[in-house]
Design a protein around this motif. Sequence first.
Motif, PDB file in Angstrom:
ATOM      1  N   ILE B  87     -12.393 -42.567  29.845  1.00 30.44           N
ATOM      2  CA  ILE B  87     -11.396 -41.825  29.070  1.00 30.44           C
ATOM      3  C   ILE B  87     -11.229 -40.401  29.605  1.00 30.44           C
ATOM      4  CG2 ILE B  87     -10.882 -40.857  26.794  1.00 30.44           C
ATOM      5  CD1 ILE B  87     -12.317 -43.378  25.639  1.00 30.44           C
ATOM      6  N   THR B  88     -12.330 -39.667  29.739  1.00 32.75           N
ATOM      7  CA  THR B  88     -12.151 -38.258  30.096  1.00 32.75           C
ATOM      8  C   THR B  88     -11.820 -38.066  31.576  1.00 32.75           C
ATOM      9  OG1 THR B  88     -14.529 -37.908  30.338  1.00 32.75           O
ATOM     10  CG2 THR B  88     -13.575 -37.397  28.209  1.00 32.75           C
ATOM     11  N   SER B  89     -12.309 -38.933  32.446  1.00 36.43           N
ATOM     12  CA  SER B  89     -11.939 -38.728  33.845  1.00 36.43           C
ATOM     13  C   SER B  89     -10.458 -39.023  34.047  1.00 36.43           C
ATOM     14  CB  SER B  89     -12.811 -39.574  34.785  1.00 36.43           C
ATOM     15  OG  SER B  89     -12.546 -40.941  34.615  1.00 36.43           O
ATOM     16  N   ALA B  90      -9.921 -39.988  33.286  1.00 34.59           N
ATOM     17  CA  ALA B  90      -8.495 -40.280  33.404  1.00 34.59           C
ATOM     18  C   ALA B  90      -7.670 -39.096  32.899  1.00 34.59           C
ATOM     19  CB  ALA B  90      -8.147 -41.540  32.610  1.00 34.59           C
ATOM     20  N   ILE B 188       1.522 -43.573  33.169  1.00 42.43           N
ATOM     21  CA  ILE B 188       0.468 -43.489  34.190  1.00 42.43           C
ATOM     22  C   ILE B 188      -0.634 -44.525  33.955  1.00 42.43           C
ATOM     23  CG2 ILE B 188      -1.204 -41.978  35.285  1.00 42.43           C
ATOM     24  CD1 ILE B 188       1.598 -41.091  35.788  1.00 42.43           C
ATOM     25  N   MET B 189      -1.141 -44.575  32.743  1.00 40.08           N
ATOM     26  CA  MET B 189      -2.270 -45.491  32.504  1.00 40.08           C
ATOM     27  C   MET B 189      -1.923 -46.950  32.769  1.00 40.08           C
ATOM     28  SD  MET B 189      -5.050 -43.910  30.020  1.00 40.08           S
ATOM     29  CE  MET B 189      -4.801 -44.887  28.631  1.00 40.08           C
ATOM     30  N   MET B 196      -8.610 -47.817  36.962  1.00 46.60           N
ATOM     31  CA  MET B 196      -9.521 -47.621  35.831  1.00 46.60           C
ATOM     32  C   MET B 196     -10.641 -48.656  35.866  1.00 46.60           C
ATOM     33  SD  MET B 196      -7.722 -45.437  33.598  1.00 46.60           S
ATOM     34  CE  MET B 196      -7.155 -45.901  32.027  1.00 46.60           C
ATOM     35  N   VAL B 197     -10.299 -49.867  36.278  1.00 47.04           N
ATOM     36  CA  VAL B 197     -11.335 -50.892  36.396  1.00 47.04           C
ATOM     37  C   VAL B 197     -12.377 -50.455  37.419  1.00 47.04           C
ATOM     38  CG1 VAL B 197     -11.810 -53.287  37.021  1.00 47.04           C
ATOM     39  CG2 VAL B 197      -9.763 -52.738  35.714  1.00 47.04           C
ATOM     40  N   VAL B 198     -11.901 -49.905  38.546  1.00 48.12           N
ATOM     41  CA  VAL B 198     -12.833 -49.434  39.576  1.00 48.12           C
ATOM     42  C   VAL B 198     -13.781 -48.389  38.990  1.00 48.12           C
ATOM     43  CG1 VAL B 198     -13.019 -48.148  41.729  1.00 48.12           C
ATOM     44  CG2 VAL B 198     -11.304 -49.942  41.508  1.00 48.12           C
ATOM     45  N   VAL B 199     -13.198 -47.408  38.295  1.00 50.79           N
ATOM     46  CA  VAL B 199     -14.035 -46.359  37.704  1.00 50.79           C
ATOM     47  C   VAL B 199     -15.008 -46.960  36.690  1.00 50.79           C
ATOM     48  CG1 VAL B 199     -13.992 -44.348  36.195  1.00 50.79           C
ATOM     49  CG2 VAL B 199     -12.429 -44.488  38.122  1.00 50.79           C
ATOM     50  N   GLY B 200     -14.506 -47.891  35.887  1.00 46.08           N
ATOM     51  CA  GLY B 200     -15.371 -48.524  34.897  1.00 46.08           C
ATOM     52  C   GLY B 200     -16.533 -49.248  35.546  1.00 46.08           C
ATOM     53  N   LEU B 201     -16.250 -49.994  36.611  1.00 45.50           N
ATOM     54  CA  LEU B 201     -17.318 -50.748  37.273  1.00 45.50           C
ATOM     55  C   LEU B 201     -18.345 -49.812  37.900  1.00 45.50           C
ATOM     56  CD1 LEU B 201     -15.275 -53.612  38.940  1.00 45.50           C
ATOM     57  CD2 LEU B 201     -16.948 -53.824  37.122  1.00 45.50           C
ATOM     58  N   PHE B 202     -17.852 -48.776  38.580  1.00 47.32           N
ATOM     59  CA  PHE B 202     -18.795 -47.841  39.213  1.00 47.32           C
ATOM     60  C   PHE B 202     -19.677 -47.165  38.177  1.00 47.32           C
ATOM     61  CE2 PHE B 202     -16.087 -47.419  43.171  1.00 47.32           C
ATOM     62  CZ  PHE B 202     -17.015 -48.095  43.928  1.00 47.32           C
ATOM     63  N   SER B 203     -19.060 -46.761  37.071  1.00 47.48           N
ATOM     64  CA  SER B 203     -19.888 -46.052  36.095  1.00 47.48           C
ATOM     65  C   SER B 203     -20.811 -47.038  35.376  1.00 47.48           C
ATOM     66  CB  SER B 203     -19.045 -45.243  35.119  1.00 47.48           C
ATOM     67  OG  SER B 203     -18.079 -46.040  34.520  1.00 47.48           O
ATOM     68  N   PHE B 204     -20.368 -48.277  35.231  1.00 48.21           N
ATOM     69  CA  PHE B 204     -21.296 -49.285  34.692  1.00 48.21           C
ATOM     70  C   PHE B 204     -22.545 -49.367  35.555  1.00 48.21           C
ATOM     71  CE2 PHE B 204     -22.984 -53.580  35.134  1.00 48.21           C
ATOM     72  CZ  PHE B 204     -23.378 -53.837  33.834  1.00 48.21           C
ATOM     73  N   MET B 205     -22.332 -49.480  36.864  1.00 46.81           N
ATOM     74  CA  MET B 205     -23.468 -49.534  37.799  1.00 46.81           C
ATOM     75  C   MET B 205     -24.349 -48.305  37.648  1.00 46.81           C
ATOM     76  SD  MET B 205     -23.639 -52.075  39.654  1.00 46.81           S
ATOM     77  CE  MET B 205     -22.637 -53.490  39.449  1.00 46.81           C
ATOM     78  N   TYR B 206     -23.684 -47.161  37.574  1.00 46.93           N
ATOM     79  CA  TYR B 206     -24.423 -45.916  37.514  1.00 46.93           C
ATOM     80  C   TYR B 206     -25.337 -45.891  36.284  1.00 46.93           C
ATOM     81  CZ  TYR B 206     -25.569 -41.057  36.914  1.00 46.93           C
ATOM     82  OH  TYR B 206     -26.269 -39.906  36.734  1.00 46.93           O
TER      83      TYR B 206
END
Lengths: 296, 277
Positions: B87-90, B188-189, B196-206
């Motif tokens: 949410i906030t990075s977007a 935009i969204m 957003m999926v990419v960001v979600g997956l990366f942060s999930f991993m993190y």
Amino acid sequence: MRTKKEAIAGWLFAMPVVLGFIIFTLGPMLASLVLSFTDYRVLIQPKFVGFDNYTNLFSGLDPFFYKSLLVTSYYVVLSVPAQLIFAFSIALIMNRDIKFRALFRSIYYLPSIVPAVAISMIWLWLLNPDLGLVNSLLKSAGLPTSLWIFSEKTVIPSLVFMSLWTTGGTMVIFLAGLQGIPRHLYEAVEIDGGNSLQSFTHVTLPMMSPTIFFNLVMGFIGGFQSFTSAYIMTQGGPNNASLFYVFYLYREAFTFQKMGSASAIAWVLFVIISILTVLVFRSSNMWVYYEGEAKN
Amino acid sequence: MKRRKITGDILTYIFLLGMSASCLLPFFWMVRSSLMKLSQIFIMPPVWLPNPVRFDNYAKALTVLPFNQYFLNTVIIVVGGVSGTIITSAICAFAFARLRWPGRDFVFGAILTSMMLPYAVTLIPTFIGWRLLNAIDSFYPLIVPAWFGGGVFNIFLLRQFYRTIPMDLDEAALIDGAGYMRIFTQIIMPLTRPAMVVVGLFSFMYYWNDFLGPLVYLNSDKNFTLSLGLQLFRGMYNAQWELMMAASTVVIAPVLIVFLLGQKYFIEGIAMTGMKG
């Protein structure tokens, strides 16, 4: 009128990261600098001690400071080139005209997603000197076995070897870069009668230099901050031979509760990384080629 | 000439297959060991396949420590961290990619530079700060930072995506009387869902893989994450490799499943970030 509205909206939308930057980066950074001039343990009020923390480090009063610097530098000098060359070579081979590229790419990337703790567990087992798979395979091939992470001499090379397992991410980045090089550049070399070595040195390397540069910088910044493998696998041992700098810092701060001197340790790391980054950026003028520049 | 190409191809495939085997072997060995009796693990030279297959190891490994509690804790942290990040990075990326405001480039530059800052420098004061707030041994220190921009890296990534959308869309929407929030949520969204999926997956991993954060902030057993639990497990069952490998398999399995489902996004995301930074 609209520009003013847009300016307000801009600041509002950027607010989370602006606040986050102040609260979680800028503020702590300055606080850490101030703390590094104090003697601060949990139950004692922080007491200003001037440069004492720094002189303690550099005078060698704390024997672990130089040791951990040495160990970490050794690891960085060994692991960063090894990882880059390894990942780049595989990317080059993957860039040939092959089938199942996506499948191979996924397989090579797979180890990078494993949690660091689990990676450490798996390799503790694989590198076990008596029962581990690696030594058994070496033995059955008639090769000499090793104590791996359990000997002072081999612990760092072992950790470097282990780190190659998780270079898939770098490989994917390189491969994407290679596939983005326009074909006509290679064709031009061919027309001029160049061989494959020449197209590598005159097209591939220059075109890839920004990507290599990016990975080099991120690689050594990351390498200096290695922590988990030392914490879980070796506890900095044997005989401090894998006393990574951040592990040393962690121990000082959270085991011995010396927040003041730990902050000084952190700032020394910050200065080292900054100097190295500046040096690498300076040198980049000589070997990094940016396409945009030639056109100007 | 043609024969040389064929030999080259064969060598290439042999190499690629060999590398794949080396990448997968540690996984295989983990699972293989997790299904063995300890006595069979100790046989030298090693046996490749477990016989009998002992699924009991999993039941045992999962009950000696409250792994379901660890799982739950990890899920809470992951959900809190990932949603905050997305949410906030977007929102922030929208400000840097689509809006013109005084100081924008300066702010973006400052934030980008902080990517090079060693986390060790901010770790200690941040810890002291959370202690002053009495938040040690809670999930707040691990989740709250995600709600403040969600990491420079993700903002940078989303900004790259947002910039590929023609500005005319925003202009047209403005003329039609839409506000910036509406442009963000309705133009935009929807157009950048894959990003957003990419960001979600990366942060999930993190968040799933994070070790240092939980190690520093969580002290009591009941708050541990899977990573911390695994580390605790190692201390208690040092030589019981079959149990340690079973526990490791359990910790790895969720990330593995997420990766297999979203691998396309992962690979694209990684490739994007490595381009001209």
